[in-house]
Design a protein around this motif. Structure first.
Motif, mmCIF file in Angstrom:
data_model
loop_
_atom_site.group_PDB
_atom_site.id
_atom_site.type_symbol
_atom_site.label_atom_id
_atom_site.label_comp_id
_atom_site.label_asym_id
_atom_site.label_seq_id
_atom_site.Cartn_x
_atom_site.Cartn_y
_atom_site.Cartn_z
ATOM 1 N N PHE A 43 0.825 -1.203 0.000
ATOM 2 C CA PHE A 43 0.000 0.000 0.000
ATOM 3 C C PHE A 43 0.861 1.256 0.000
ATOM 4 O O PHE A 43 2.086 1.174 0.171
ATOM 5 C CB PHE A 43 -0.951 -0.017 1.212
ATOM 6 C CG PHE A 43 -0.276 0.108 2.552
ATOM 7 C CD1 PHE A 43 -0.169 1.335 3.198
ATOM 8 C CD2 PHE A 43 0.265 -1.005 3.183
ATOM 9 C CE1 PHE A 43 0.459 1.453 4.430
ATOM 10 C CE2 PHE A 43 0.899 -0.906 4.417
ATOM 11 C CZ PHE A 43 0.986 0.335 5.044
ATOM 12 N N GLY A 76 -10.548 12.920 4.365
ATOM 13 C CA GLY A 76 -9.331 12.611 3.602
ATOM 14 C C GLY A 76 -9.643 12.157 2.185
ATOM 15 O O GLY A 76 -9.044 12.633 1.209
ATOM 16 N N TYR A 114 -14.108 -2.348 -1.903
ATOM 17 C CA TYR A 114 -12.859 -1.795 -2.452
ATOM 18 C C TYR A 114 -11.668 -2.676 -2.124
ATOM 19 O O TYR A 114 -10.581 -2.502 -2.681
ATOM 20 C CB TYR A 114 -12.634 -0.344 -2.016
ATOM 21 C CG TYR A 114 -12.474 -0.143 -0.525
ATOM 22 C CD1 TYR A 114 -11.353 -0.575 0.154
ATOM 23 C CD2 TYR A 114 -13.450 0.529 0.212
ATOM 24 C CE1 TYR A 114 -11.197 -0.379 1.513
ATOM 25 C CE2 TYR A 114 -13.317 0.743 1.572
ATOM 26 C CZ TYR A 114 -12.190 0.278 2.226
ATOM 27 O OH TYR A 114 -12.043 0.471 3.565
ATOM 28 N N ALA A 117 -9.438 -4.123 -4.873
ATOM 29 C CA ALA A 117 -8.486 -3.339 -5.682
ATOM 30 C C ALA A 117 -7.109 -4.000 -5.811
ATOM 31 O O ALA A 117 -6.611 -4.165 -6.935
ATOM 32 C CB ALA A 117 -8.386 -1.913 -5.143
ATOM 33 N N VAL A 216 -5.212 -7.297 5.286
ATOM 34 C CA VAL A 216 -6.147 -6.619 6.193
ATOM 35 C C VAL A 216 -6.090 -5.108 5.965
ATOM 36 O O VAL A 216 -5.067 -4.565 5.543
ATOM 37 C CB VAL A 216 -5.858 -6.951 7.674
ATOM 38 C CG1 VAL A 216 -5.949 -8.441 7.923
ATOM 39 C CG2 VAL A 216 -4.510 -6.408 8.123
ATOM 40 N N PHE A 219 -7.315 0.189 10.701
ATOM 41 C CA PHE A 219 -7.015 1.617 10.801
ATOM 42 C C PHE A 219 -5.508 1.807 10.945
ATOM 43 O O PHE A 219 -4.871 1.066 11.675
ATOM 44 C CB PHE A 219 -7.709 2.229 12.016
ATOM 45 C CG PHE A 219 -9.178 2.352 11.830
ATOM 46 C CD1 PHE A 219 -9.714 3.454 11.186
ATOM 47 C CD2 PHE A 219 -10.038 1.363 12.267
ATOM 48 C CE1 PHE A 219 -11.083 3.567 10.987
ATOM 49 C CE2 PHE A 219 -11.397 1.465 12.067
ATOM 50 C CZ PHE A 219 -11.924 2.562 11.429
ATOM 51 N N PRO A 251 0.374 -5.630 5.383
ATOM 52 C CA PRO A 251 -1.010 -6.065 5.618
ATOM 53 C C PRO A 251 -1.324 -7.481 5.162
ATOM 54 O O PRO A 251 -2.402 -7.973 5.460
ATOM 55 C CB PRO A 251 -1.839 -5.048 4.817
ATOM 56 C CG PRO A 251 -0.937 -4.621 3.712
ATOM 57 C CD PRO A 251 0.453 -4.624 4.309
#
Ligand SMILES: Cc1cc2nc3c(=O)[nH]c(=O)nc-3n(C[C@H](O)[C@H](O)[C@H](O)COP(=O)(O)OP(=O)(O)OC[C@H]3O[C@@H](n4cnc5c(N)ncnc54)[C@H](O)[C@@H]3O)c2cc1C
Ligand code: FES
Length: 261
Positions: A43, A76, A114, A117, A216, A219, A251
């Motif tokens: 990410f 955001g 999402y 993705a 995962v 947050f 993740p």
């Protein structure tokens, strides 16, 4: 400086693409170093106006460009949705672990909303290596299934599931797994989406005897291993879980290693 940050590129990236994919917004940024090094499942952290950076899975890598797909839900993502061609967005990445790219046989890629993705990038890379990838994309209703219009091009086969039956099978992504795993002789499952979905997919994978990786989307405040807001319990076999940071140890985790529930 954290190890994750030391290994990541920090850049002011020019917006070179803004498009809609169904209900979602896709933003493409010119970030050559990140594009070169990203593996599927990793990410990036993007600036989000005056707020903390926000994490997004890499959806696509094309030449020098890295694209993310997002849902506009808060301040955001609203700020990001307001960026236009030529604007600059601060980006840090690539961050975290990625999905395995080796494979002894077909892979089933299971995405919720999402969360699908990063599976598009995974499918592209695996198929380029000659590995079949069968997608199962689910959501509450048709409009929330990410990439429904483009999935046919990306996966060897695609099965849609929706809670209300507005697209594909009425039900959950797990409802499609038994048949698909048997039909494709899948060697691995890769999944990304909400935590309850990942738990259900991991459980089904264990019943089917198929290894499963999950990405995962906890947050995250810093995304680089410093703040410990993103911890996930990992089974240790002692009854007491260990807590791993999903931004640095994840993740992507082995689904059977996570202490679900
Ligand atoms: C590794 C990772 C990858 C991600 N990839 C994507 C992606 O590809 N596309 C995408 O749309 N989103 C993705 N997310 C979630 C995304 O980071 C949040 O949607 C974003 O931070 C929301 O920011 P905001 O300021 O718009 O909303 P905020 O005001 O921060 O939050 C509004 C509401 O959104 C929900 N929310 C916030 N963060 C998350 C989260 N991490 N997971 C689930 N719900 C959340 C909460 O209900 C919150 O109350 C990812 C998160 C992680 C950790
Ligand atoms: S988000 Fe800060 S340690 Fe993971």
């Amino acid at each position: 400086m954290s190890a994750a940050l030391a290994e990541a590129t920090v850049a002011e990236a020019r917006v070179i693409g803004v498009e809609r994919v169904g209900d979602y917004q896709v933003l493409s940024l010119r970030a050559p170093e990140i594009a070169r090094r990203t593996i599927p499942g990793q990410f990036v952290m993007l600036s989000s106006g005056a707020l903390l950076r926000r994490p997004f899975s890499v959806f696509r890598v094309e030449g020098d460009a890295v694209s993310v797909a997002f849902d506009v839900i808060g301040a955001g993502t609203s700020w990001l949705a307001g960026r236009a061609l030529g604007d600059e967005v601060s980006i840090v990445g690539p961050l975290g672990t990625g999905f395995s790219l080796d494979g002894s046989g077909p892979v089933i890629a299971v995405g919720g909303g999402y969360g699908a993705a990063p599976l598009f990038l995974l499918a592209e890379r695996l198929r380029a290596a000659g590995i079949e990838v069968h997608g199962v994309l689910g959501a509450a209703r048709a409009a929330r299934v990410f990439g429904a219009d483009i999935a046919d091009r990306i996966f060897d086969s695609v099965t849609f599931t929706t809670d209300d039956g507005s697209l594909g099978i009425r039900g959950l992504v797990t409802d499609a797994l038994n048949d698909l795993a048997a039909r494709t002789r899948a060697s691995r499952i890769a999944a990304c989406g909400p935590l309850p979905m990942l738990e259900a997919v991991s459980t089904r994978a264990r019943e089917l005897g198929v290894p499963c990786e999950v990405a995962v989307e906890e947050f995250m405040a810093c995304g680089i291993g410093v703040c410990w807001t993103c911890v996930l319990p990992i089974a240790t076999g002692t009854g007491e879980p260990r807590f791993d940071r999903s931004c640095t140890e994840g993740p992507v985790f082995d689904g059977s290693a996570v202490a679900w529930g």
